[in-house]
Write an enzyme that holds these catalytic residues in place. Sequence first.
Site, short mmCIF file in Angstrom:
data_model
loop_
_atom_site.label_atom_id
_atom_site.label_comp_id
_atom_site.label_asym_id
_atom_site.label_seq_id
_atom_site.Cartn_x
_atom_site.Cartn_y
_atom_site.Cartn_z
N ASP A 306 77.01 -19.25 29.85
CA ASP A 306 78.33 -20.08 28.31
C ASP A 306 77.64 -21.75 28.06
OD1 ASP A 306 80.32 -19.59 27.03
OD2 ASP A 306 80.94 -20.68 29.10
N ASP A 503 82.17 -20.14 32.97
CA ASP A 503 83.41 -19.89 33.91
C ASP A 503 84.74 -19.74 33.12
OD1 ASP A 503 84.14 -21.62 31.55
OD2 ASP A 503 84.86 -23.15 32.77
N ASP A 507 84.54 -14.70 30.40
CA ASP A 507 83.01 -14.65 30.72
C ASP A 507 82.55 -13.34 32.30
OD1 ASP A 507 81.90 -16.57 29.17
OD2 ASP A 507 82.75 -18.22 30.56
#
Length: 607
Positions: A306, A503, A507
């Site tokens: 990410d 995080d 996600d």
Amino acid sequence: MQRLVRPGLAVLVAAGLALGVAAWLGGPAGWADAIWTAVTLPVLLVLVVEIVASLRRGDVGLDIVAALSMSAALLVGEALAAAIVALMYAGGQYLEAFAERRARRDMTALLSRVPRTALRHRDGALEEVALDLIMPGDRLLLRRGDVVPVDGVVASGVAVLDQSALTGEALPVKRAAGEAVLSGSTNAGDAFDLTAEHRAAESTYAGVVRLVEAAQRSRAPMARLADRYALMFLGITVALAAAAWWLSSDPIRAVAVLVVATPCPLILAVPVALVSGLSRAAKLGILIKGGKAIENLARVRALVIDKTGTLTVGEARIVSMRAVAGLSEDALLRFAASLDQASKHIIGQTLVAEAQRRGLSLAVPAEVVETPGEGLVGLVDGHSVIVGGLHFVASKTADGGTALLPRDRQPGALAVAVAVDGKLAGVIVLADKLRAGTEQLLSALRALDIERIVLATGDRHDVARFISAGLSLDQVRSELTPDQKILVVLSERKNGPVMMIGDGVNDAPALAAADVGVAMGAKGAAASAEAADVVLLVDQLDRVLPAIKIARRSRAIALQSVAAGMGLSVLAMVAAALGYLVPVEGALLQEAIDVAVIFNALRALRG
């Protein structure tokens, strides 16, 4: 009960062996065999009870081999061999428990530090209360040496905190009034007051404890595979013992095969090595949720990562300031931060934090009026100050702010305009920055045979392209929904086991879908930490590197221990079947193999 029975049996058999040897050297004939038989029978009885209990649960374990070898040795008059096998079994069980305790010590240390009570200010006095009675907003006193019981902020003074148990960082950190403090930290300085922000059950440390407990209960696929191999080994052992007896007509050879066949390397090596790896990682602030996670981590070949909060620091920071002639950057920031003290907006709090970091003395704002999502108007030191977006400030002044904007402003950057006494005073530009050392991290991952690295983000195309420029990524996917991130993870499976690092709440589905989900647990969302297989307790992305190295080393040591231990056991069984080992020699040899295998597995504790 087992913690008392097993050491007691080991001591009993050891004492009986020594007494039997003394009787054999100088006592009446037959006393030595009687003593060895007497100390073997209690161990055999306990073993039979455990086997029956296992069979009722549907588990066929290799304790049957130990029971067969002791029984057969007693039947053919090899009482000394039976006693040595009894010591091997009782001592091996105790040694296994010791090795697991040694391997789990750093994980257990996290659990042993959980505070039970806290000192709370109430009506001008202090009261000691249970943790579940602490509510958000309560003011707590943290004395030197106290473990912070809940997440909160420093209410007064300066907190000096030891976060080594959580993050592995050896040096203490300082937190000033208003700064956040993680539960689980230890007060290494003077006493300070903490304002609770969460209940104890919802705090960071409580979540870590839950994750550790889950990790300790889990079993690795390798351990389950060892169970299946163990059943096969049991059949081979019985068949080889029967063949040795039939071909030689000597039952002693069958007994010798049985006493060297106890497959402790197969039973003990895998869990001890993997738990050692879990403990080693926990010491570095890397929480791996059990044996399955550490084994999968050792096999990853593709990475999906990410952007916000993972590849970047995850929070807006000042990247540039431009003030009108005659006004310094610090003065511009002081006006904006003084007014923003009256706002809870994250951008306003960022400006306040930066002003405090620079040591600026902030004024108390007055007559503040906030337009949510737009900006604020108020008085600072008698000056009329406006802080907000360019359009908001321009609508309240005669000046435009575009002339002060940097022409090379990066995509996704945010401009905050500041006006003083009806005139534009300057523009502050904030942006989320790439983590330092990101390219070196990606190169190091490539060196660990991570063949594919893909950036997957929900941000705009231009923002993703700007952040990823110059990075050695194989693909950049942007403007993704949580469902689309899952598809990215699944599509990368063709390249091997996939690790996903993230995080945020968005996600969590992708973390759960990956072979190994890694969450940035220090500042990340609780949902991502719960969904992930690995949680980085320190806000440093490069901790992924030691996590992978520890996992691979632990798995390699487990396989090495199994191969070496079982290889030696099979060779000893063949030697016993051919008559080169008598039962006593075989029992002693197998004892040495078991001890060597366990201590070899403990090597995973070291770097």
